[in-house]
Write an enzyme that holds these catalytic residues in place. Structure first.
Site, PDB file in Angstrom:
ATOM      1  N   SER A 421      84.745  88.650 -34.525  1.00  0.00           N
ATOM      2  CA  SER A 421      85.126  88.333 -33.148  1.00  0.00           C
ATOM      3  C   SER A 421      84.090  88.836 -32.154  1.00  0.00           C
ATOM      4  CB  SER A 421      86.500  88.911 -32.821  1.00  0.00           C
ATOM      5  OG  SER A 421      86.580  90.229 -33.240  1.00  0.00           O
ATOM      6  N   HIS A 442      85.211  81.247 -35.628  1.00  0.00           N
ATOM      7  CA  HIS A 442      86.020  82.276 -34.964  1.00  0.00           C
ATOM      8  C   HIS A 442      87.398  81.728 -34.597  1.00  0.00           C
ATOM      9  CE1 HIS A 442      86.741  85.110 -31.350  1.00  0.00           C
ATOM     10  NE2 HIS A 442      87.243  85.609 -32.453  1.00  0.00           N
ATOM     11  N   GLU A 454      86.095  78.758 -32.288  1.00  0.00           N
ATOM     12  CA  GLU A 454      84.710  78.766 -31.803  1.00  0.00           C
ATOM     13  C   GLU A 454      83.779  78.624 -33.012  1.00  0.00           C
ATOM     14  OE1 GLU A 454      84.662  81.482 -27.770  1.00  0.00           O
ATOM     15  OE2 GLU A 454      84.696  82.535 -29.672  1.00  0.00           O
ATOM     16  N   ASN A 492      86.335  85.589 -25.705  1.00  0.00           N
ATOM     17  CA  ASN A 492      86.543  87.030 -25.524  1.00  0.00           C
ATOM     18  C   ASN A 492      85.703  87.572 -24.380  1.00  0.00           C
ATOM     19  OD1 ASN A 492      88.432  87.238 -27.478  1.00  0.00           O
ATOM     20  ND2 ASN A 492      87.043  87.947 -29.073  1.00  0.00           N
TER      21      ASN A 492
END
Ligand code: NAI
Length: 678
Positions: A421, A442, A454, A492
């Protein structure tokens, strides 16, 4: 069936020896049928011509494979600039549906495959609907998802057929029903196997059986004395999910029913007016935009027909275990490896639970999915797999040494994907002989719920591998988003400053309840403090730590302290909130004098980071930033994404707010260099 066939542009008319007119819809230059303007006009003309030579019956059917009509043409919808244009657009559809409904002969809609929106409304204007019981058949009125409600007569006619509760339920949720359920609620008259569908349609056309009435209870529920009571219950239910100021369509639909049900003609007229008003709202425009963004993401990876035969997942923890069971549900053969046999036992148990949740009482499907998923403690699957997904601890060193061990055992052309991540791919590929075959896949937590994946492109990742990874994500029903390998990737990275601002505010003494409410008032599905608790404060801290180094954002002290004292959020029973039966205990009386400032601080941090990602080219376009943030974080879809929001509100106007915040709270509110250009 012999007889005359007249070929039009979109419609072919076949009149058989029983003088039934079979109207075949086969929209020109398109894989699927849409009820676009030209299709409507052509059918309108066909019905006009019938007045001189009325057939004994009319059957409407589709010549496309496995689909009936997908709905109106949403592209046409985007051209509507004002309510007059919207009204004319709707009137055209109404005129056709009313003409069809008024034909003196029996009319039958013969449905096989996808039948949505305008397709369902066309069917509702027929006297009978017969459908195949095939899995491919799904019938629904999903307009609410685009910020409107049915506008071609579907509101009044679905209520007339199914009664208000069932009809309002399908319109308010927008879900598409399998044919069996559609039959149960009275939406369709008959379901039969596909091979008998034509025969069934012919029987209805020739015999015109008396339709079952709506029934006393359903009529009673539609009574003007009861409608206000039921409508107020409906509003209450809707308000739990959507605020009126954000999503006006469900409220408009409930009002329409409450005021006008019982008078079909009036309700049809008012329906068109209501949808004309909704169609030009900012919400509808943004939801339509989100629809197209989703379509664009779905098109990623279409360039290749890649489909791995065997997927091997390493790490059977929260993510790896769920990725493995999701892939098994999607039909893949999967092996899952973990260094800990106890962990694998837990993985197996969780997978069984997710199969049961997915397939309910369908034992066969549960057994079939279980057969596709192998627990593989020794990692035998590594050498058989076409795709290896690594989801072990978030530690670059540990990941690198695993890669060194498995690479020589992997097939030559197998792809190695990491679910990291936060670690840059370049920091992981150094131990590999073939760094071009390493890509990031991801997934987000919880895997089954989150639509986005992702696809992380490292400096050395092969373009073909990017394509193949996107194709795989798409094939397992996710939305692939190609992203450059940089700290926090896209989602993120954009989410973290917003979460950290929230945590900082808690540190300043602002109640978490006030902060969370400010976010949900903006339209976020969950407040940032509750989200941090749900993700786990240790995980937040790790990601924040990596981003803090890369982006020069300090880590709030209170976050470090909470993790240090073992308060990890929901999973440990306490975090910023205390948890009872998995639910946060919130103080209903929490108060803070400047809620708008709280909202601005949260939102501006998020918008500013999105702008920085745009400037750095983290994804290929501003549209993909909006798509990533909406599908990865749930960012208020009715606002169309952060970049769209800045443009709609005006970058200058929002820039002023940023400068004010900068004065009070410092440099983290300095607008990004790309801000002005938006
Ligand atoms: P976890 O701690 O729940 O699971 C990791 C599993 O890997 C453990 O079962 C462990 O026994 C196993 N493992 C560790 N080293 C191994 C090795 N050498 N060989 C075989 N098995 C090994 O971790 P989680 O949360 O599932 O995270 C896994 C990866 O997914 C991490 O890279 C994390 O950053 C990423 N991720 C996590 C998300 C989350 O919300 N938890 C979201 C998205 C990505």
């Amino acid at each position: 069936m012999g007889a005359d066939i007249i070929n039009g542009t979109h419609w072919n008319i076949e009149r058989d020896e029983a003088d039934i007119a079979w109207l075949h819809l086969d929209m020109a230059d398109s894989k699927v049928n849409l009820l676009k303007g030209a299709v409507i006009d052509e059918l309108d003309g066909i019905l006009d011509k019938f007045s001189d030579n009325m057939p004994n019956a009319v059957v409407i059917l589709s010549d496309k494979k496995n689909s009936f009509v997908f709905g109106a043409d949403i592209q046409e919808f985007t051209t509507l600039e004002n309510s007059e244009q919207a009204q004319a657009f709707l009137d055209r559809g109404h005129k056709l549906m009313n003409k069809l409904a008024a034909l003196p002969c029996p009319t039958v809609s013969m449905v096989h495959g996808i039948c949505l929106g305008g397709g369902t409304e066309l069917s509702l204007a027929c006297k009978y609907i017969v459908a195949s019981d095939d899995k491919a058949t799904r019938i629904g009125l999903p307009e609410i998802k685009l910020g409107i409600h049915p506008g071609y007569g579907g509101t009044a006619r679905s209520i007339e057929r199914c009664g208000p509760l069932a009809a309002m339920d399908i319109m308010l949720t927008g879900r598409a029903l399998p044919s069996r359920t559609a039959k149960k609620i009275g939406l369709v008259d008959e379901i039969v196997p596909l091979r008998q569908l034509k025969h069934a349609a012919r029987c209805y056309a020739m015999t015109a059986p008396k339709r079952k009435g709506t029934g006393f209870v359903k009529r009673l529920l539609n009574h003007s004395l009861l409608r206000p009571v039921i409508a107020s219950q409906m509003r209450k239910q809707v308000s739990r999910k959507a605020k009126k100021e954000h999503y006006p369509a469900p409220y408009s639909l409930i009002d329409l029913w409450q005021k006008h049900a019982g008078n079909l003609k009036r309700m049809l007229e008012e329906e068109a007016k209501a949808v004309a008003a909704l169609a030009i709202t900012e919400t509808a425009r943004n939801l339509v935009r989100v629809f197209f963004l989703q379509e664009e993401m779905k098109s990623k990876g279409k360039q290749t027909s890649y489909k791995p035969k065997h997927v091997h997942v390493i790490g059977g923890g929260i993510m790896g275990g769920d990725i493995a069971s999701w892939c098994a549900i999607q039909g893949y053969n999967v092996s899952v490896q973990d260094q800990s046999p106890e962990r694998l036992a837990a993985t197996y148990k969780r997978a069984q639970a997710s199969f049961k949740k997915k397939y309910k009482r369908d034992r066969r499907a549960i057994v079939a999915a279980s057969d596709r998923l192998m627990m593989d403690h020794k990692g035998v699957g590594v050498s058989q797999a076409d795709l290896v997904i690594e989801a072990i601890f978030e530690d670059a060193e540990v990941k690198r040494s695993l890669y060194q061990e498995i690479e020589p055992r992997m097939k030559d052309d197998a792809i190695l994907a990491t679910n990291t991540s936060s670690i840059k791919l370049e920091d992981l590929s150094s131990s590999l002989k073939k760094p071009g075959r390493l890509v990031g896949l991801h997934f987000f937590n919880p895997v089954a719920m989150m639509p986005l994946v992702e696809i992380i492109r490292g400096n050395e990742t092969d373009e073909t591998v990017m394509q193949q990874a996107s194709a795989f994500a798409r094939d397992i029903g996710k939305l692939p988003l190609p992203v450059k390998s940089s700290p926090g990737f896209l989602v993120n990275r954009i989410l973290m400053p917003y979460l950290l601002e929230a945590v900082t505010m808690v540190g300043e003494g602002i109640p978490p309840e006030v902060i969370d409410k400010a976010a949900t008032d903006f339209g976020m599905p969950m407040g940032p403090i509750e989200l941090a608790d749900t993700v786990g404060l240790d995980i937040c801290k790790n990601v924040a730590h990596i981003l803090a180094q890369a982006l020069n954002t300090p880590l709030p002290e209170n976050l470090e302290a909470m993790v240090g004292s073992g308060k990890l959020g929901k999973k440990s029973g306490a975090g910023f909130y205390n948890y009872k039966k998995g639910k946060p205990v919130k103080n209903k009386n929490a108060h803070y004098g400047k809620p708008q400032e709280v909202q601005d601080r949260l939102v501006m941090r998020l918008l500013n980071e999105a702008t920085a990602c745009l400037r750095e080219g983290i994804v290929e376009s501003d549209e993909m930033i909006d798509a990533g943030v909406i599908f990865g974080t749930g960012f208020a879809p009715f606002r169309g994404g952060p970049i769209n929001y800045i443009r709609t509100e005006g970058s200058a106007e929002l820039g002023k707010k940023m400068h004010e915040l900068e004065k009070s709270f410092g440099k983290r509110f300095t607008p990004d260099a790309a801000w002005e250009g938006l």
